[in-house]
Design a protein around this motif. Structure first.
Motif, PDB file in Angstrom:
ATOM      1  N   LEU A  86       0.722  -1.098  -0.086  1.00 43.54           N
ATOM      2  CA  LEU A  86       0.092  -0.127  -0.058  1.00 43.54           C
ATOM      3  C   LEU A  86       0.676   1.360  -0.051  1.00 43.54           C
ATOM      4  O   LEU A  86       0.420   2.438  -0.050  1.00 43.54           O
ATOM      5  CB  LEU A  86      -0.852   0.086   1.164  1.00 43.54           C
ATOM      6  N   ARG A  88       2.497   3.901  -1.665  1.00 44.03           N
ATOM      7  CA  ARG A  88       2.531   4.735  -2.989  1.00 44.03           C
ATOM      8  C   ARG A  88       2.507   6.272  -2.770  1.00 44.03           C
ATOM      9  O   ARG A  88       2.411   6.750  -1.812  1.00 44.03           O
ATOM     10  CB  ARG A  88       1.544   4.219  -3.764  1.00 44.03           C
ATOM     11  N   ARG A 210      -9.216   6.838  -1.093  1.00 50.40           N
ATOM     12  CA  ARG A 210      -7.830   6.585  -0.418  1.00 50.40           C
ATOM     13  C   ARG A 210      -7.909   7.113   1.027  1.00 50.40           C
ATOM     14  O   ARG A 210      -7.474   6.562   1.974  1.00 50.40           O
ATOM     15  CB  ARG A 210      -6.669   7.156  -1.085  1.00 50.40           C
ATOM     16  N   ARG A 219      -8.479  -0.271   1.926  1.00 49.24           N
ATOM     17  CA  ARG A 219      -7.235   0.270   1.354  1.00 49.24           C
ATOM     18  C   ARG A 219      -6.888  -0.537   0.111  1.00 49.24           C
ATOM     19  O   ARG A 219      -6.297   0.037  -0.806  1.00 49.24           O
ATOM     20  CB  ARG A 219      -6.293   0.397   2.292  1.00 49.24           C
ATOM     21  N   ALA A 223      -6.404   0.583  -3.853  1.00 47.47           N
ATOM     22  CA  ALA A 223      -5.069   0.331  -4.388  1.00 47.47           C
ATOM     23  C   ALA A 223      -5.106  -0.515  -5.892  1.00 47.47           C
ATOM     24  O   ALA A 223      -4.858  -0.062  -6.995  1.00 47.47           O
ATOM     25  CB  ALA A 223      -4.208  -0.470  -3.773  1.00 47.47           C
ATOM     26  N   GLU A 226      -6.571   1.982  -8.474  1.00 44.75           N
ATOM     27  CA  GLU A 226      -5.671   3.048  -8.863  1.00 44.75           C
ATOM     28  C   GLU A 226      -4.723   2.529 -10.071  1.00 44.75           C
ATOM     29  O   GLU A 226      -3.965   3.291 -10.607  1.00 44.75           O
ATOM     30  CB  GLU A 226      -4.606   3.257  -7.765  1.00 44.75           C
ATOM     31  N   ILE A 273      -1.698  -7.580  -4.491  1.00 44.34           N
ATOM     32  CA  ILE A 273      -2.820  -6.830  -3.869  1.00 44.34           C
ATOM     33  C   ILE A 273      -4.150  -7.710  -4.087  1.00 44.34           C
ATOM     34  O   ILE A 273      -4.972  -8.086  -3.182  1.00 44.34           O
ATOM     35  CB  ILE A 273      -3.002  -5.630  -4.543  1.00 44.34           C
TER      36      ILE A 273
END
Length: 518
Positions: A86, A88, A210, A219, A223, A226, A273
């Protein structure tokens, strides 16, 4: 990791975080910036008695459903690995931002929005900006366009005037172009012309998501959402490096270019993920199976963002710990709260993520695991803000999203529609005879709503109201208190028996007859 544990005890909830993301670390400078997104390490006798008997069976079952971690040490290692995933760089610049809001108004053609007006769309866009800490809208313009999909979005004349206005506003630090998603080329052209960063609806909403994602599951789902943006950024960074003569060079004899390395790392990160999400999905499934074994009815509360779902749940459950906020996407993590219906049957109200018109498809898809709770509910309550000028468009957006989840037909066909915030509309009366008008804030109409929910829950779950003759000397009465919801006990002292009125599921009634044959 366990987003629903402990939320099913009466009076308990999962905490949430405000949408303001403060203290975001800046991305490192130079060519390594693109790799930073992958995180460290790579990617009474003779009379009637009513009530007064101990804890009800449903409440016991609600308290019993509390998922505990299997092993603290192994979970600690998993959490460290997931935290690395996570890690980033920020989506939006930190600090104060003075935003120039540009709304492209499509006047005709297939892209013309239905059931809405430009001023309503602008109001929602302003609300999105004001959800972010330190962000404010300093100027708003609505610009007509025939070509919303073109490189510059607007016609030449409108674009030149808009560029002159933005360039002549030194206080502006960024532009919010109120479109669902810009292409990479459009973003580059607009930023070059206007001299400031330009953000679309996807980036703003994703950043809010986020910020509001509290649990590990939420979360991770953000991710995943994104990923399309990260892929676009890779191409953008590669183009920039190509101009410097370094984008297509091979790295240390590996046979891979810099872009290929980045793409591989991103793909590996995405797979990790999704693997972590799959583990959480299985745990959620186990929790759901526990709930099914305990036969706790579940009511999923859905609606457009900021329609008052959380306020309604607080009013229905009396849970003082629930703290609604007047903010878009204040609820992102799914929470559940125990409450009682008039018959004293305990139910779980599941508070879900709010919907939004023009919500990017990848965001809905990434939250599929969370929205599984809606698919497995016994009943759906659709909350509408009838004081909002776009209430019909909001209803359409929510129903469209629900149909996109491929819910069972009986579940979709039994949705209870609740018209909330009627205290803000003088003399309001629903035109739909099946809709219920309430004010969750003032408590208006809640008793009628509870009665409607009770009838719908009993029908959906196959529960029945029965009167059973039991012997007082045996274990039948205590069993019914434990496994059903006892409504009334009529003691017959001369027979040493009692007529017990209960609300009981078909499965529990089958067990009762097996244990205590007539």
């Amino acid at each position: 990791m366990w987003p629903l544990r402990a939320a099913f005890r009466a009076g308990l909830r999962l905490s949430r975080v405000s949408c303001g993301c403060s203290g975001v670390e800046a991305a490192p400078p130079g060519p390594v910036r693109a790799l930073a997104a992958f995180g460290p390490g790579g990617p009474g006798p003779g009379g009637r008695k009513r009530g007064g008997w101990g804890p009800r069976a449903d409440e016991r079952r609600a308290r019993a459903w509390d998922g505990d971690p299997e092993d603290a040490d192994s979970e600690g290692e998993e959490e460290e690995e997931e935290e690395a995933l996570l890690s980033r760089e920020p989506l939006l610049p930190a600090g104060v931002q003075r935003v120039f809001l540009v709304h492209p108004d499509v006047k005709w053609g297939a892209r013309k929005p239905q059931l809405t007006r430009a001023e309503w769309q602008v109001a929602e866009a302003r609300s999105l900006v004001h959800t972010l800490d330190g962000w404010s809208v300093v100027e708003t313009v609505v610009v007509p366009t025939k070509t919303p999909d073109s490189k510059l979005v607007f016609g030449r004349g409108h674009f030149e005037r808009l560029t002159e206005t933005i360039r002549g506003s030194p206080e502006v630090t960024s532009v919010f172009l109120n479109v669902e998603r810009m292409t990479l080329l459009t973003k580059k052209e607009l930023e070059a012309a206007w001299g400031v960063q330009v953000f679309d609806r996807f980036t703003i909403v994703l950043h809010i998501f986020r910020c509001n994602a509290r649990t590990k599951e939420a979360r991770l789902q953000v991710a995943v959402a994104e990923m399309p943006l990260l892929r676009s950024n890779l191409k953008n960074n590669d183009t920039h490096l190509d101009r410097q003569g370094g984008g297509s060079r091979y790295i240390m004899g590996s046979g891979e270019t810099f872009l290929q390395v980045q793409q591989r790392l991103l793909k590996e990160k995405e797979m990790k993920i999704k693997k972590a999400l799959e583990k959480l999905r299985k745990k959620r499934h186990l929790l759901r199976r526990q709930r099914q074994r305990q036969e706790l009815p579940v009511i999923a509360v859905v609606g457009y963002t900021n329609c008052g779902k959380t306020t309604l749940i607080k009013a229905l459950t009396g849970d003082a710990a629930v703290q609604p906020r007047d903010q878009l996407f204040a609820t992102l993590d799914v929470t559940a709260h125990a409450g009682s219906l008039p018959s004293r049957v305990t139910v779980l109200y599941v508070d879900t993520i709010g919907f939004l018109s023009q919500l990017p498809h990848t965001l809905i898809e990434s939250f599929a695991a969370t929205l599984e709770d809606v698919a497995h509910a016994d009943l759906i309550v659709h909350v509408r803000d009838v004081s909002h000028p776009e209430t019909e468009l909001q209803k359409s957006s929510v129903l469209s999203a629900l149909h996109g989840l491929h819910l069972p037909a009986p579940l979709l066909g039994s949705v209870v529609e609740v018209h909330n915030k009627v205290d803000l509309v003088q003399g309001y009366s629903p035109t739909d005879p099946d809709a219920l008008a309430v004010s969750a804030l003032l408590g208006q109409g809640l008793e009628e709503l509870k009665a409607r929910l009770e009838a719908a829950v009993l029908r959906a779950t196959g529960r029945r109201v029965l009167t059973l003759r039991v012997q007082l000397a045996g274990a039948q009465l205590s069993w019914l208190h434990r496994e059903a919801t006892v409504q009334e006990v009529d003691v017959i002292p001369e027979d040493g028996a009692a007529d017990v009125t209960v609300i009981i599921s078909n499965a529990a009634y089958g067990k009762f007859r097996k244990l205590f044959p007539e």
